[in-house]
Motif scaffolding. Sequence first.
Motif, PDB file in Angstrom:
ATOM      1  N   UNK A 150       0.802  -1.215   0.000  1.00  0.00           N
ATOM      2  CA  UNK A 150       0.000   0.000   0.000  1.00  0.00           C
ATOM      3  C   UNK A 150       0.842   1.276   0.000  1.00  0.00           C
ATOM      4  N   UNK A 151       1.963   1.269   0.701  1.00  0.00           N
ATOM      5  CA  UNK A 151       2.758   2.493   0.861  1.00  0.00           C
ATOM      6  C   UNK A 151       3.722   2.693  -0.304  1.00  0.00           C
ATOM      7  N   UNK A 152       3.721   3.894  -0.844  1.00  0.00           N
ATOM      8  CA  UNK A 152       4.708   4.278  -1.850  1.00  0.00           C
ATOM      9  C   UNK A 152       6.011   4.638  -1.135  1.00  0.00           C
ATOM     10  N   UNK A 153       7.129   4.717  -1.872  1.00  0.00           N
ATOM     11  CA  UNK A 153       8.417   5.014  -1.234  1.00  0.00           C
ATOM     12  C   UNK A 153       8.441   6.340  -0.475  1.00  0.00           C
ATOM     13  N   UNK A 154       7.591   7.278  -0.895  1.00  0.00           N
ATOM     14  CA  UNK A 154       7.585   8.596  -0.260  1.00  0.00           C
ATOM     15  C   UNK A 154       6.588   8.706   0.886  1.00  0.00           C
ATOM     16  N   UNK A 155       5.890   7.627   1.197  1.00  0.00           N
ATOM     17  CA  UNK A 155       4.854   7.678   2.219  1.00  0.00           C
ATOM     18  C   UNK A 155       5.295   7.008   3.515  1.00  0.00           C
TER      19      UNK A 155
END
Length: 230
Positions: A150-155
């Motif tokens: 679910x999480x992108x690298x920037x999140x």
Amino acid sequence: MATLRSWVSSLPNQFAMQNSAVSSRSTVVPSSVIKASSGDLLMNEKDCLKRRLILVGVGAVTTSLFPARFASAEGVPKGYQAFVDFTDGYSYVYPSDWRDFDFRGHDSAFKDRFAALQHVRVSFIPTNKNDVHDLGPMEEVIFDLVKNVYAAPTQIPTIYDMQERTIDGKNYWTFEYDLASSGFSRTAFATIAIGNGRYYTLVVGANERRWSRLRDKLKVVADSFKILDI
């Protein structure tokens, strides 16, 4: 699905848990029963391995057995509409003022008419597993799912709560999480379950700034997801 190391911790719940709400509708089917999509899948494990973890505030894990609250179409809560897909084997309820839309890689989706970030979406992929417990311990599976899928690298992901319910012999895991990035945050519930040789995922969420007003309303959607035998 990859499992995590044993350093996942359990902290006191940050939110009060609710009883689940499950809807099964057999007599009335909305006009848009969407066929299965075989395009982009939610679980892309190769991409997941490239992502970076920053996870804080993991909530306590709570397991409970919930009876089905809504046994018929007449039992759908006020302000909600039932969606039933007899072809792909699942059902759930969504706010009655939301409208359906195409969400890439998903089988069905509905969103708020004015706030597109407030939406529910369902996808599924084939699996040889028979139950969510076959994926591994609930804490590890959910922890890995949020950080790697679910999480992108920037999140920055945060997991607040995890719950289990059992209906008609099928187990459902529902969890609340937040994905924060610079200047923006989105909070959501996700429900995962396995049946019919498929791994189902329902996600319903909203902008974090509106979450406190919408949380209870969206929890009904998350808890209503049910697998139908096909």
